[in-house]
Motif scaffolding. Structure first.
Motif, PDB file in Angstrom:
ATOM      1  N   PRO A  58       0.801  -1.231   0.000  1.00  0.00           N
ATOM      2  CA  PRO A  58       0.000   0.000   0.000  1.00  0.00           C
ATOM      3  C   PRO A  58       0.835   1.282   0.000  1.00  0.00           C
ATOM      4  O   PRO A  58       0.347   2.334  -0.409  1.00  0.00           O
ATOM      5  CB  PRO A  58      -0.818  -0.111   1.289  1.00  0.00           C
ATOM      6  CG  PRO A  58      -0.901  -1.575   1.558  1.00  0.00           C
ATOM      7  CD  PRO A  58       0.419  -2.127   1.085  1.00  0.00           C
ATOM      8  N   LEU A  59       2.080   1.203   0.433  1.00  0.00           N
ATOM      9  CA  LEU A  59       2.923   2.412   0.449  1.00  0.00           C
ATOM     10  C   LEU A  59       3.211   2.920  -0.959  1.00  0.00           C
ATOM     11  O   LEU A  59       3.536   4.088  -1.139  1.00  0.00           O
ATOM     12  CB  LEU A  59       4.221   2.154   1.205  1.00  0.00           C
ATOM     13  CG  LEU A  59       4.086   1.901   2.692  1.00  0.00           C
ATOM     14  CD1 LEU A  59       5.459   1.709   3.334  1.00  0.00           C
ATOM     15  CD2 LEU A  59       3.328   3.021   3.382  1.00  0.00           C
ATOM     16  N   VAL A  60       3.077   2.050  -1.957  1.00  0.00           N
ATOM     17  CA  VAL A  60       3.251   2.484  -3.353  1.00  0.00           C
ATOM     18  C   VAL A  60       2.219   3.554  -3.692  1.00  0.00           C
ATOM     19  O   VAL A  60       2.515   4.515  -4.388  1.00  0.00           O
ATOM     20  CB  VAL A  60       3.147   1.275  -4.309  1.00  0.00           C
ATOM     21  CG1 VAL A  60       3.080   1.718  -5.758  1.00  0.00           C
ATOM     22  CG2 VAL A  60       4.310   0.329  -4.099  1.00  0.00           C
ATOM     23  N   ARG A  61       1.008   3.390  -3.149  1.00  0.00           N
ATOM     24  CA  ARG A  61      -0.046   4.391  -3.398  1.00  0.00           C
ATOM     25  C   ARG A  61       0.112   5.603  -2.487  1.00  0.00           C
ATOM     26  O   ARG A  61      -0.171   6.723  -2.888  1.00  0.00           O
ATOM     27  CB  ARG A  61      -1.419   3.755  -3.222  1.00  0.00           C
ATOM     28  CG  ARG A  61      -1.768   2.758  -4.312  1.00  0.00           C
ATOM     29  CD  ARG A  61      -3.170   2.210  -4.193  1.00  0.00           C
ATOM     30  NE  ARG A  61      -3.439   1.487  -2.955  1.00  0.00           N
ATOM     31  CZ  ARG A  61      -3.066   0.239  -2.686  1.00  0.00           C
ATOM     32  NH1 ARG A  61      -2.385  -0.435  -3.590  1.00  0.00           N
ATOM     33  NH2 ARG A  61      -3.377  -0.332  -1.538  1.00  0.00           N
ATOM     34  N   GLN A  65       5.958   8.538  -5.422  1.00  0.00           N
ATOM     35  CA  GLN A  65       7.244   8.992  -5.946  1.00  0.00           C
ATOM     36  C   GLN A  65       8.421   8.595  -5.061  1.00  0.00           C
ATOM     37  O   GLN A  65       9.550   9.020  -5.308  1.00  0.00           O
ATOM     38  CB  GLN A  65       7.229  10.520  -6.127  1.00  0.00           C
ATOM     39  CG  GLN A  65       6.100  11.043  -6.978  1.00  0.00           C
ATOM     40  CD  GLN A  65       6.076  10.457  -8.376  1.00  0.00           C
ATOM     41  OE1 GLN A  65       7.094  10.403  -9.041  1.00  0.00           O
ATOM     42  NE2 GLN A  65       4.923  10.000  -8.814  1.00  0.00           N
ATOM     43  N   ALA A  66       8.172   7.797  -4.032  1.00  0.00           N
ATOM     44  CA  ALA A  66       9.240   7.420  -3.101  1.00  0.00           C
ATOM     45  C   ALA A  66      10.015   6.227  -3.642  1.00  0.00           C
ATOM     46  O   ALA A  66       9.521   5.102  -3.675  1.00  0.00           O
ATOM     47  CB  ALA A  66       8.670   7.110  -1.721  1.00  0.00           C
ATOM     48  N   GLU A  96      13.033   6.580 -11.090  1.00  0.00           N
ATOM     49  CA  GLU A  96      12.688   7.673 -10.174  1.00  0.00           C
ATOM     50  C   GLU A  96      13.869   8.606  -9.924  1.00  0.00           C
ATOM     51  O   GLU A  96      13.719   9.821  -9.864  1.00  0.00           O
ATOM     52  CB  GLU A  96      12.168   7.091  -8.859  1.00  0.00           C
ATOM     53  CG  GLU A  96      11.461   8.059  -7.981  1.00  0.00           C
ATOM     54  CD  GLU A  96      10.201   8.616  -8.601  1.00  0.00           C
ATOM     55  OE1 GLU A  96      10.014   9.838  -8.514  1.00  0.00           O
ATOM     56  OE2 GLU A  96       9.398   7.860  -9.178  1.00  0.00           O
ATOM     57  N   ALA A  97      15.054   8.036  -9.755  1.00  0.00           N
ATOM     58  CA  ALA A  97      16.265   8.838  -9.516  1.00  0.00           C
ATOM     59  C   ALA A  97      17.478   7.974  -9.871  1.00  0.00           C
ATOM     60  O   ALA A  97      18.081   7.351  -8.997  1.00  0.00           O
ATOM     61  CB  ALA A  97      16.330   9.298  -8.070  1.00  0.00           C
ATOM     62  N   PRO A  98      17.834   7.926 -11.147  1.00  0.00           N
ATOM     63  CA  PRO A  98      18.877   7.010 -11.616  1.00  0.00           C
ATOM     64  C   PRO A  98      20.248   7.199 -10.961  1.00  0.00           C
ATOM     65  O   PRO A  98      21.000   6.237 -10.815  1.00  0.00           O
ATOM     66  CB  PRO A  98      18.974   7.285 -13.114  1.00  0.00           C
ATOM     67  CG  PRO A  98      17.781   8.074 -13.468  1.00  0.00           C
ATOM     68  CD  PRO A  98      17.261   8.706 -12.222  1.00  0.00           C
ATOM     69  N   ASN A  99      20.567   8.413 -10.542  1.00  0.00           N
ATOM     70  CA  ASN A  99      21.903   8.674  -9.991  1.00  0.00           C
ATOM     71  C   ASN A  99      21.969   8.600  -8.469  1.00  0.00           C
ATOM     72  O   ASN A  99      23.032   8.817  -7.892  1.00  0.00           O
ATOM     73  CB  ASN A  99      22.412  10.033 -10.479  1.00  0.00           C
ATOM     74  CG  ASN A  99      22.628  10.009 -11.980  1.00  0.00           C
ATOM     75  OD1 ASN A  99      23.122   9.039 -12.535  1.00  0.00           O
ATOM     76  ND2 ASN A  99      22.220  11.072 -12.639  1.00  0.00           N
TER      77      ASN A  99
END
Length: 119
Positions: A58-61, A65-66, A96-99
């Motif tokens: 459920p944290l995906v919802r 963006q985390a 989401e944040a490749p680097n």
């Protein structure tokens, strides 16, 4: 500091103390995706993964963006040998944040997974 202390306790072989630390960190920062993800992953038991998945899924919802949620969901899916689903979550985490540290770790897992088939 809470989630990090919980991780340290886990690595030292104190899973119950780690669970308490993760729960305390979540109470102190209920809107922190890192704390809530750590609490969910800290509940993981390969014999009965449902508790951890029921908290982390459920944290995906809640935190769409985390990156930490997607990464750790992918990691738990790998632990359960659900390669195709793990690959999807790790790709989302990397995107989401490749680097970032988790983005780079996701890329390493994805690279390793590219050498194996799906189950």
């Amino acid at each position: 500091m809470g989630p990090l202390r919980g991780v340290a306790l886990q690595r030292l072989g104190y899973p119950r103390s780690a669970e308490r630390q993760f729960a305390a960190a979540t109470r102190e920062a209920p809107n922190d995706p890192e704390a809530r993800t750590a609490a969910a992953v800290g509940l993981f038991d390969k014999e009965n993964p449902s508790l951890a998945f029921s908290r982390l899924g459920p944290l995906v919802r809640v935190f769409p963006q985390a990156q930490t949620v997607r990464f750790h969901l992918g990691l738990m899916l790998l632990w359960m040998a659900q390669v195709a689903k793990a690959r999807e979550e790790l790709q989302k985490a990397r995107a989401e944040a490749p680097n970032s540290a988790l983005g780079r770790q996701s890329a390493r897992y994805l690279q390793a997974l590219s050498k194996v088939g799906t189950r």
